[in-house]
Design a protein around this motif. Structure first.
Motif, PDB file in Angstrom:
ATOM      1  N   ASP A  87       0.970  -1.292  -0.218  1.00  0.00           N
ATOM      2  CA  ASP A  87      -0.131  -0.115  -0.155  1.00  0.00           C
ATOM      3  C   ASP A  87       0.351   1.360   0.162  1.00  0.00           C
ATOM      4  O   ASP A  87       0.332   1.988  -0.857  1.00  0.00           O
ATOM      5  N   TYR A 124     -15.986   2.676   0.705  1.00  0.00           N
ATOM      6  CA  TYR A 124     -15.142   1.467   1.370  1.00  0.00           C
ATOM      7  C   TYR A 124     -15.193   1.421   2.743  1.00  0.00           C
ATOM      8  O   TYR A 124     -14.714   0.289   3.010  1.00  0.00           O
ATOM      9  N   GLN A 143      -4.950  -1.489   1.724  1.00  0.00           N
ATOM     10  CA  GLN A 143      -4.667  -1.707   0.257  1.00  0.00           C
ATOM     11  C   GLN A 143      -6.332  -0.513  -0.115  1.00  0.00           C
ATOM     12  O   GLN A 143      -5.770  -0.366  -1.671  1.00  0.00           O
ATOM     13  N   ARG A 144      -7.344  -0.702   0.169  1.00  0.00           N
ATOM     14  CA  ARG A 144      -8.986   0.191   0.313  1.00  0.00           C
ATOM     15  C   ARG A 144      -8.249   1.563  -0.127  1.00  0.00           C
ATOM     16  O   ARG A 144      -8.187   2.609  -1.438  1.00  0.00           O
ATOM     17  N   THR A 148      -8.041   4.197  -3.480  1.00  0.00           N
ATOM     18  CA  THR A 148      -8.541   5.675  -3.986  1.00  0.00           C
ATOM     19  C   THR A 148      -7.815   6.267  -4.081  1.00  0.00           C
ATOM     20  O   THR A 148      -7.637   7.006  -4.925  1.00  0.00           O
ATOM     21  N   PHE A 164      -4.327  -6.818  -5.533  1.00  0.00           N
ATOM     22  CA  PHE A 164      -5.465  -7.590  -4.821  1.00  0.00           C
ATOM     23  C   PHE A 164      -5.065  -8.706  -4.008  1.00  0.00           C
ATOM     24  O   PHE A 164      -5.958  -9.164  -3.273  1.00  0.00           O
ATOM     25  N   LEU A 167      -5.366  -9.816   0.241  1.00  0.00           N
ATOM     26  CA  LEU A 167      -7.242  -9.090   0.494  1.00  0.00           C
ATOM     27  C   LEU A 167      -8.191 -10.654   0.503  1.00  0.00           C
ATOM     28  O   LEU A 167      -8.163 -11.508  -0.146  1.00  0.00           O
ATOM     29  N   THR A 171     -13.691  -8.318  -0.532  1.00  0.00           N
ATOM     30  CA  THR A 171     -12.695  -7.380  -0.484  1.00  0.00           C
ATOM     31  C   THR A 171     -12.647  -7.052  -2.192  1.00  0.00           C
ATOM     32  O   THR A 171     -12.365  -6.234  -3.065  1.00  0.00           O
ATOM     33  N   ARG A 172     -12.263  -8.165  -2.321  1.00  0.00           N
ATOM     34  CA  ARG A 172     -11.460  -8.310  -3.756  1.00  0.00           C
ATOM     35  C   ARG A 172     -11.795  -8.386  -4.678  1.00  0.00           C
ATOM     36  O   ARG A 172     -11.704  -7.625  -5.626  1.00  0.00           O
ATOM     37  N   LEU A 175     -13.354  -4.726  -5.009  1.00  0.00           N
ATOM     38  CA  LEU A 175     -12.258  -3.539  -5.414  1.00  0.00           C
ATOM     39  C   LEU A 175     -11.883  -4.283  -7.321  1.00  0.00           C
ATOM     40  O   LEU A 175     -11.613  -2.826  -7.549  1.00  0.00           O
ATOM     41  N   ASP A 178     -15.331  -2.095  -8.710  1.00  0.00           N
ATOM     42  CA  ASP A 178     -15.168  -0.817  -8.571  1.00  0.00           C
ATOM     43  C   ASP A 178     -13.390  -0.437  -9.818  1.00  0.00           C
ATOM     44  O   ASP A 178     -13.927   0.689 -10.465  1.00  0.00           O
TER      45      ASP A 178
END
Length: 266
Positions: A87, A124, A143-144, A148, A164, A167, A171-172, A175, A178
């Motif tokens: 990150d 998130y 990581q989120r 961002t 990812f 994760l 969550t993976r 994202l 996204d």
């Protein structure tokens, strides 16, 4: 017709060892990325995928060939954002301050920028920790924040290097969705490096397999999936349920195995 967001032309690159020996990484590599296109790059470990990202982002200069970045639809210069596995949040900055760092490196941050950052953090579930520091967050939460920060910089091309992999599955998928949505809403192009064939198929419009040494494109697969609902537009979940999914998985796996065998024979 809109120009490509990125063109890699006749790219060759080599490292020189201390004893003067040349280690060739790529030889005459060529591919392009169109507007709003997601291209996944897969290959065995050591195939040079991270080196390729370093070349595309300008962290390294190629030995030969060139990489050209296309302009935005309005004619202004394009830009690249690079998200790594780690990150890389700055521990002395709050979550909100980390989120707007990419903008800050380009120009002064406005209150509108901070508002956009808070909105994306809220998506998130991170709005409540906007004023906290990275050490208070889990790895997935960090990581989120990193994603961002990457997206708020408004790049035309996003480089995702196994972003990812660490994760949890839920969550993976969120994202991944996204990133898929980003290409549709903003026209952003994405190059994804991943070892996860499922992720590559679910997210991308095209998969490039790297193999050999020096590396070359051994296979290129255009991905078309039949999904139900949402006007036929895939997401990370419906893509995995498409009837074509296992067929692509088998083809990509076979291409990876073939490249491994070819490399072993070098």
């Amino acid at each position: 017709m809109l120009e490509n967001r990125l063109d890699v032309n006749n790219l060759s690159h080599a490292f020189i060892k201390a004893n003067g020996e040349e280690i060739r990484i790529f030889q005459n590599l060529e591919f392009s990325v169109g507007p709003a296109e997601i291209v996944a790059i897969v290959g065995r470990s050591g195939a040079g995928k991270s080196t390729l990202f370093n070349l595309i982002s300008g962290l390294l200069s190629p030995s030969a060939g060139n990489i050209s970045l296309g302009r935005r639809d309005d004619g202004s210069p394009g830009s690249i954002a690079y998200m790594l596995q780690k990150d890389l949040l700055l521990p002395w900055r709050t979550i909100l301050e980390n989120a707007v760092l990419g903008i800050e490196l380009q120009r002064p941050v406005t209150e509108a920028d901070r508002s956009r950052a808070r909105t994306r953090l809220a998506r998130y579930g991170l709005e409540s920790v906007a004023n906290a520091y990275p050490q208070a967050l889990s790895g997935g939460m960090k990581q989120r924040v990193a994603l961002t920060r990457t997206l708020l910089a408004n790049p035309t091309v996003v480089l995702l290097d196994e972003p990812f992999s660490a994760l949890d599955y839920e969550t993976r998928l969120m994202l991944e969705n996204d990133v898929i949505s980003l290409t549709r809403s903003e026209g952003t192009s994405v190059i994804l490096v991943t070892h996860d064939i499922d992720e590559a198929i679910a997210m991308s419009h095209r998969i490039v397999v790297l193999g050999g040494r020096p590396a070359k494109i051994t296979s290129e697969q255009h991905i078309t999936l039949t999904v139900e609902g949402s006007n036929g537009e895939r997401d990370a979940i419906t893509a995995r349920g498409a009837p074509e999914f296992p067929v692509y998985h088998k083809e990509i796996w076979s291409a990876l195995r073939a490249s491994d065998v070819a490399h072993a024979g070098v």
